[in-house]
Design an enzyme around this catalytic site. Structure first.
Site, PDB file in Angstrom:
ATOM      1  N   GLU A  81       0.808  -1.205   0.000  1.00  0.00           N
ATOM      2  CA  GLU A  81       0.000   0.000   0.000  1.00  0.00           C
ATOM      3  C   GLU A  81       0.852   1.271   0.000  1.00  0.00           C
ATOM      4  O   GLU A  81       0.339   2.364   0.226  1.00  0.00           O
ATOM      5  CB  GLU A  81      -0.930   0.010   1.226  1.00  0.00           C
ATOM      6  CG  GLU A  81      -1.856  -1.177   1.347  1.00  0.00           C
ATOM      7  CD  GLU A  81      -2.954  -1.205   0.297  1.00  0.00           C
ATOM      8  OE1 GLU A  81      -2.859  -0.455  -0.697  1.00  0.00           O
ATOM      9  OE2 GLU A  81      -3.908  -1.979   0.474  1.00  0.00           O
ATOM     10  N   TYR A 127     -15.964  14.294  19.317  1.00  0.00           N
ATOM     11  CA  TYR A 127     -14.582  13.863  19.121  1.00  0.00           C
ATOM     12  C   TYR A 127     -14.371  13.272  17.737  1.00  0.00           C
ATOM     13  O   TYR A 127     -13.289  13.388  17.162  1.00  0.00           O
ATOM     14  CB  TYR A 127     -14.185  12.888  20.230  1.00  0.00           C
ATOM     15  CG  TYR A 127     -14.240  13.580  21.568  1.00  0.00           C
ATOM     16  CD1 TYR A 127     -13.201  14.403  21.994  1.00  0.00           C
ATOM     17  CD2 TYR A 127     -15.363  13.478  22.375  1.00  0.00           C
ATOM     18  CE1 TYR A 127     -13.269  15.077  23.186  1.00  0.00           C
ATOM     19  CE2 TYR A 127     -15.447  14.154  23.580  1.00  0.00           C
ATOM     20  CZ  TYR A 127     -14.392  14.962  23.985  1.00  0.00           C
ATOM     21  OH  TYR A 127     -14.480  15.645  25.164  1.00  0.00           O
TER      22      TYR A 127
END
Length: 221
Positions: A81, A127
């Site tokens: 990746e 959050y």
């Protein structure tokens, strides 16, 4: 000489921190087997976890060191990746680290049909908004494919995190600690999202999201 010593010390500290972070994620069940990968910016180069390596058993000396052209400078061959990481860094010069996991709840959400591709997990908590913001869904591409890296790059200019369909999350941050904390927040919010399926749910309003962005600034790094 002193600059070279400082640079070597900084690199060695980052190598140790990557391994500590990988072990923490693995030991808490946020990654399994040889899944997931981590990278950290080191000047104009990157340190990256090797291909087929368990995040729970990383060797600081064998981490991949990659130059700006994506060439291996030292260590083991990098994760497949690597192009995905480079694509996100190219669009986010403020990013100091990237964490990609196949964490259970986020990966489960990535397999669901009918998600909002522009924002596939709603703003359930402040959050989540502060650390992730909007989370676009990247259509499915085979792991390591150049098309996947291109698709991530197209979203990275506006988003610090993306969710890869049938795969898992990718999150950038100003530092490794911030990227790790953000992907942990994403995983917990994905868990909430799944737990609340079928329940009447209050999400944060647009005004509440805007207020958070005004107070704390945009998410990510």
């Amino acid at each position: 000489m002193s600059a070279a010593i400082h640079s070597n010390a900084e690199e060695n500290a980052l190598r140790e921190r990557i391994c500590e972070t990988g072990a923490s994620l693995f030991n808490r069940g946020l990654t399994a087997g040889s899944s997931g990968n981590i990278s950290v910016r080191l000047g104009d180069m990157w340190l990256m976890t090797p291909t087929n390596a368990s995040l729970g058993a990383l060797d600081p000396a064998r981490l991949s060191k990659i130059d700006g052209e994506g060439r291996l400078v030292s260590g083991d061959p990098p994760t497949k990746e690597a192009p995905l990481h480079h694509g996100m860094y190219a669009e986010r010069p403020q990013a100091g680290a990237i964490v990609h996991l196949h964490s259970t709840y986020s990966a489960a959400v990535s397999c669901m049909e009918g998600l909002d591709a522009a924002n596939c997990i709603p703003p359930l908590t402040p959050y989540f908004v502060m650390k992730i913001g909007r989370l676009p869904l990247i259509p499915y591409h085979p792991p390591g494919a150049s098309t996947l890296a291109t698709a991530v790059r197209q979203q990275a200019c506006a988003h610090c995190a993306v969710l890869l369909a049938n795969h898992g999350p990718v999150v950038s941050g100003a530092s490794l600690d911030k990227a790790t904390q953000a992907i942990e927040e994403l995983e917990e919010t994905a868990k909430l999202f799944l737990l609340l399926r079928g329940e009447r749910t209050r999400v944060l309003t647009c005004d509440e999201v805007t207020d958070l962005e005004t107070r704390f600034g945009p998410a990510g790094g």
